[in-house]
Write an enzyme that holds these catalytic residues in place. Structure first.
Site, PDB file in Angstrom:
ATOM      1  N   GLU A 200       0.871  -1.169   0.000  1.00  0.00           N
ATOM      2  CA  GLU A 200       0.000   0.000   0.000  1.00  0.00           C
ATOM      3  C   GLU A 200       0.907   1.217   0.000  1.00  0.00           C
ATOM      4  OE1 GLU A 200      -1.138   3.025   0.711  1.00  0.00           O
ATOM      5  OE2 GLU A 200      -2.181   2.700   2.612  1.00  0.00           O
ATOM      6  N   GLU A 209       4.184   7.974  -4.995  1.00  0.00           N
ATOM      7  CA  GLU A 209       5.137   7.509  -3.979  1.00  0.00           C
ATOM      8  C   GLU A 209       6.173   6.548  -4.545  1.00  0.00           C
ATOM      9  OE1 GLU A 209       3.557   6.103  -0.341  1.00  0.00           O
ATOM     10  OE2 GLU A 209       2.238   7.808  -0.064  1.00  0.00           O
TER      11      GLU A 209
END
Length: 693
Positions: A200, A209
């Site tokens: 995640e 990210e």
């Protein structure tokens, strides 16, 4: 009127903070004023974390040792642990997210296998995987075919994960590796390639990210061919919108033409001077639903598959049909996560106005994932959105125009403030202190001067720190007028009172100020209001069991509110109140204390009586500073909740309190409270205590 004299010497301060901009998992674990470095020292992992003091601008490296068992509370002398300012708590309180991952992991893992968890955080997904393989109680990973490897690069989170695993009896069943996944090697760190990947590492944009390089390396070096992955796929969607509010977050070119002051902030060619780039912004679009005009139906932008190696680059050309008249100013995007292969388990970040055909569930408000706003190509600025919006705000510019009319000066974003003052006062010598300004900044300053017909003959730009300024720098003349722009540039995570660095730096410059020097702004007033904030409070509440895994051991470290042992309290956090889901003011605004900038910085105390005007549940208090520009208190720049371009400092109560006014008070309601506050200039900490009655 405060006219300049032929001998006026003007000194201008600029508050700049260089913050890390790395967009990887570490950015979640660090505050905006924190950097980190990692090194190995023999068998012990060690990290150096840079802590910046916003009040002084000074920094220090703090060593974090792997074998320290402090639960991640890195700075024991700090008012709040550093992890309290991150998104971890909000994420762990997202029950819809947790449930979707648990269901997908239970469905994907039906037999013993090797599971790799990248960006493991507290180890929640790793524990779900271990339970799905039933390797928890009677056997260990090393002695069975089932194996779970948890990879987490941020050492304080590794320490928290080990505490959580120990609390749940799984510390021997999950192997924790304190490295970036790109540093893992089969045969060195892990015994074999993993059959299953759980992760995640998503942000509001989806890919921000470092998701693509992380997955590329994992598929190349760490996973078997055709692995099982949770999640399985993500699809991004968008919608064309028109929104004056959103456009103000982006466009200076179009809005400055409407400004009454006539100052040109955007000279021709500024993009090449400052290398400005278009940006996207994570935003709670539900908060401005009534200010958004939809110009198209939702459309699919792209699909992203976790189960296969992603390409580094991809382009999609879309033909979008307009469904409404208007000017396309932005694209609002969101994503839908398909967590299982069959396509029955979903999670969505769509705004409220989207009717989803699939069972994604209408989750509670959360702050860790929002929608993303992408501005259409045009004459916008690639700088912090709310700083741009302040310049576009008519009220802001009007206040500055009033200030200019009364004081012969204009206080905007500091870069061009010096030019305006020199232009208005033909006899003054202006010294600008820009410690972080380099060649590009000076080029921009000159370009703004040329665009407005201003002369730079009487402007002197010093790149010195305030502590180094001497009478030699001011040409043996005392400063008659000190002007500071009290808002940090480049840092969106500051608490309101951390902008009192202006006061600190005024104190450092005391030796070069004349006896009757004028200081602008002349004072700051800390104000507060009691608030009902159910969504925000629930997103920050204490953790207990998450999908049957106990997490209470990390509540204090993550700054939770709720069932904390006395005297522990939750942290102060910066939020746009109006974007915090459901909210309501329960009291009138009240002053807490004043900061007098005509004097040197000192300890400050305040006490206020809080009278509740509305019945409801009080979840905490919002704090902000009103900047008073003149001695008559006529020109004031407020940064309160009604002013949507500034964040407020929020102090959540450990336990919400039912309140009411005197007229509607029941026996269970409190109708007033007393607040006492103190400001410590040595640390920059604000300490507030409150008593309900």
């Amino acid at each position: 009127m405060l006219p300049f004299t032929p001998k006026t010497l003007v000194l201008i301060l600029s508050l700049r903070l260089r913050a890390c901009s790395s967009r990887n998992l570490l950015s979640l674990a660090l505050s905006a004023a924190t950097a980190i470095r990692t090194m190995s020292s023999g068998p012990t992992q060690r990290q150096f974390q840079l802590r910046l003091d916003p009040l002084t601008g000074n920094s220090e490296w703090v060593i974090i040792e792997e074998d320290e068992d402090d639960g991640g509370e890195i700075f024991k002398n700090a008012q709040q642990p550093i992890l309290a300012t991150t998104s971890y708590l909000d994420m762990l309180n997202d029950s819809r997210r947790n449930r979707a991952y648990r269901e997908a992991i239970d469905k994907a893992i039906t037999k013993p296998c090797h599971v790799l968890d990248i960006g493991a955080g507290t180890g929640l997904l790793s524990m779900m995987a271990a339970r799905a393989m039933a390797i928890g109680d009677s056997t260990t990973c090393r002695n069975s075919q089932g194996m779970v490897t948890a990879c987490e690069s941020y050492l304080p989170m590794v320490k928290l994960m080990k505490k959580v695993l120990r609390l749940n009896g799984l510390e021997r069943n999950i192997r924790v590796i304190n490295k970036r996944s790109a540093e893992l090697k089969v045969g060195v760190d892990i015994t074999s390639r993993a059959d299953v990947l759980v992760s995640e590492i998503l942000d509001s944009e989806l890919l921000g990210e470092g998701l693509i390089p992380t997955l590329q390396h994992a598929h190349d070096m760490l996973l078997v061919e055709n692995p099982i992955t949770v999640p399985y796929r993500a699809t991004t969607y968008g919608q064309l919108v028109e929104s004056t509010f959103l456009w103000k977050l982006h466009d200076l070119h179009g809005n400055e033409a409407k400004a009454s002051d006539g100052i040109r902030l955007v000279p021709t060619g500024f993009e090449s001077i400052l290398s400005a780039k278009s940006q996207q912004y994570a935003f709670h679009c539900d908060a401005i639903e009534n200010e958004i005009k939809l110009l198209s139906e939702p459309f699919k932008i792209f699909e992203f598959d976790f189960w296969k190696r992603p390409d580094s680059h991809g382009e999609t050309e879309l033909l979008i049909k307009a469904t409404n008249d208007g000017q396309v100013q932005a694209v609002v995007s969101w994503w839908i996560l398909q967590l299982d292969f069959e396509g029955r388990i979903f999670y969505s970040t769509a705004p409220r106005w989207i009717n989803l055909p699939m069972n994604t569930g209408a989750g509670d408000w959360c702050d860790h994932w929002k929608q993303c706003v992408w501005f259409v190509p045009g004459k916008g600025w690639g700088f912090p959105a709310h700083a741009i919006a302040r310049e576009n705000c008519n009220l802001w510019r009007h206040r500055m125009e009033e200030f200019h009319a009364n004081c012969y000066q204009k206080c905007n974003d500091s870069v061009f403030l010096a030019l305006v003052i020199a232009h208005l006062s033909k006899t003054s010598h202006v010294i600008s202190l820009f410690p972080g300004l380099r060649g590009k900044g000076l080029q921009y300053l000159q370009a703004v001067a040329d665009a407005n017909g201003f002369s730079m003959d009487r402007i002197e730009v010093l790149e010195k720190k305030k502590t180094c300024l001497s009478m030699q720098d001011t040409h043996q003349r005392k400063v008659d007028l000190l002007i500071g722009e009290p808002f940090y540039s480049g840092n969106d995570g500051m608490l309101p009172w951390q902008n009192l660095r202006l006061w600190k730096e005024r104190t450092l410059l005391n030796s070069v100020l004349s006896e009757d020097a004028l200081i602008f702004p002349c004072k700051g007033i800390l104000k507060a209001c009691a608030m009902s904030l159910p969504d925000l409070w629930n997103s920050r509440r204490c953790l207990n069991k998450i999908e049957d895994f106990e997490h209470s051991v990390i509540n204090n470290t993550l700054g939770a509110c709720g069932e904390l042992p006395n005297p522990q309290e939750g942290p102060y956090l910066p939020y746009f109140i109006w974007q915090c889901g459901e909210f309501m003011k329960l009291s009138e605004t009240f002053p807490v204390m004043e900061f007098d900038f005509s004097k040197q910085i000192s300890k400050t105390y305040g006490k206020a009586q809080v009278e509740f005007a509305e019945p409801g549940i009080c979840h905490g208090f919002a704090f902000w500073i009103d900047w008073v520009m003149d001695s008559e208190n006529f020109i004031v720049i407020s940064t309160g909740p009604e002013k949507r371009y500034w964040k407020q400092g929020v102090k959540l109560l450990a336990t919400p309190v039912e309140v009411g006014n005197q007229k509607s008070r029941s026996t269970s309601e409190c109708c007033q409270a007393v607040m006492e506050a103190s400001f410590d200039p040595s640390s920059g900490d604000l300490i507030v205590s409150h008593f309900f009655s």
